[in-house]
Design a protein around this motif. Structure first.
Motif, short mmCIF file in Angstrom:
data_model
loop_
_atom_site.label_atom_id
_atom_site.label_comp_id
_atom_site.label_asym_id
_atom_site.label_seq_id
_atom_site.Cartn_x
_atom_site.Cartn_y
_atom_site.Cartn_z
N THR A 295 0.82 -1.20 0.00
CA THR A 295 0.00 0.00 0.00
C THR A 295 0.86 1.25 0.00
OG1 THR A 295 -1.76 -1.15 1.19
CG2 THR A 295 -1.80 1.25 1.25
N TRP A 322 -3.11 2.93 7.76
CA TRP A 322 -3.02 1.74 6.89
C TRP A 322 -4.01 0.66 7.33
CZ3 TRP A 322 -0.77 -3.12 8.43
CH2 TRP A 322 -0.64 -4.03 7.38
N THR A 325 -7.44 0.75 6.09
CA THR A 325 -7.66 0.37 4.67
C THR A 325 -7.65 -1.14 4.47
OG1 THR A 325 -5.30 0.36 4.00
CG2 THR A 325 -6.45 2.48 3.98
#
Length: 328
Positions: A295, A322, A325
């Motif tokens: 990512t 993060w 997500t």
């Protein structure tokens, strides 16, 4: 009035292939397993546990086998990567979960990566701090490390190979050695460029001969140092050092995964002043192939090796952003 569960640090031990593993958890929600490196303990995540709990996660920081209150098997080969991976799987299941996000720092980064590689159904996402992922393969590790260094120098990984050798240096003064080691790899206390590199031992010398003396990095209080030193004074250093003594076994064990990428969602963060990111820059450059689910990759300017302790607020922001997500 009882405090909210997210505000409480909970110590517990669980059954694992190591025998028992000690962990500290905080919060409720999706499980995030935190794996420390050398020479640390669950305590290296003390600033992440409350932040992850506040963000809606169940954070669990383990003492890796051989460290802290976890079991310390006697045999050197009990610290091979395959065994540490199975410990992580056992922790997830012991906590009543089928899967988790795994986050690792230093050796914990390697353990987290191997866990994700070998058990993608259990570890659905992986975050790596300081040490980037490099797929299994290449030359035998001890051959590589034995060739690093100038005349009259020995790389620290080679120095750690012989059982008892590093212990004889460290254990008479655990607190002083740890203070020097932490300072040597911290941005605010590391030696100036051009000074003898603390990753190397002069022939006949000690690793600590090149450590900064009489100074603690800003992230490490005297009380913090007491916690780390107290654990290693109780357990000794052999369990921790045995991780280094299994690198050739790992190379053999993981040969079927030679060149294999980790496909789950991933994150990397390292410091620009950390030798792990500069020496392994080729591994970072290879992330499009080796971490196709990556990512984001962050290099934190002016940060040393102990990234989640040197820059806790920044790391917490990166991790929680993060995690939001990958856990929807």
């Amino acid at each position: 009035m009882q405090p909210e569960p997210s505000a409480v640090l909970r110590h517990r031990t669980v059954e694992a292939p190591a025998g028992r593993l000690h962990l500290v958890e905080q919060g409720t929600g999706p499980l995030v397993l935190l794996v420390h490196g050398f020479p640390e303990s669950w305590y290296s995540w003390r600033r992440q546990l409350p932040a992850l709990a506040a963000a809606g996660y169940r954070a669990a920081a383990i003492d890796v086998r051989g460290y802290g209150r976890s079991s310390k098997p006697a045999k050197t080969d009990a610290y091979r990567m395959l065994d540490l991976v199975e410990d992580n799987v056992a922790v997830v299941h012991a906590l009543g979960e089928e899967n988790a996000v795994v986050v690792g720092h230093d050796w914990g980064s390697n353990i987290a990566a191997a866990s994700a590689l070998l058990h993608p159904g259990v570890f659905r996402a992986v975050a790596l701090l300081s040490v980037p992922y490099a797929p299994p393969g290449g030359p035998r590790p001890t051959d590589v490390f034995g060739g690093i260094g100038g005349p009259g120098e020995e790389f620290y990984v080679s120095y750690f190979q012989e059982p008892g050798r590093a212990e004889r240096e460290i254990e008479p003064d655990v607190r002083g050695w740890l203070a020097g080691f932490y300072a040597a790899l911290s941005a605010d206390t590391m030696l100036a460029r051009g000074e003898p590199d603390p990753h190397f031992v002069a022939r006949g010398g000690r690793l600590r001969d090149r450590f900064p003396a009489g100074v603690l990095p800003g992230w490490l209080t005297e009380d913090d140092l007491d916690v780390y030193a107290g654990e290693f004074e109780r357990t000794g250093l052999t369990g921790a050092l045995n991780r280094y003594r299994n690198m050739d076994r790992d190379w053999e064990d993981l040969a079927p995964y030679r060149g294999a990428p980790i496909r789950q969602p991933s994150l990397f963060a390292g410091g620009t002043l950390d030798a792990s990111t500069t020496w392994l820059s080729d591994a970072i450059d290879a992330f499009p192939a080796t971490l196709p689910g990556l990512t984001a990759s962050h290099l934190v300017e002016g940060c040393g090796h102990w990234i989640q302790q040197e820059r806790p607020e920044e790391v917490n922001r990166l991790l929680t952003g993060w995690l939001d997500t990958v856990t929807d």
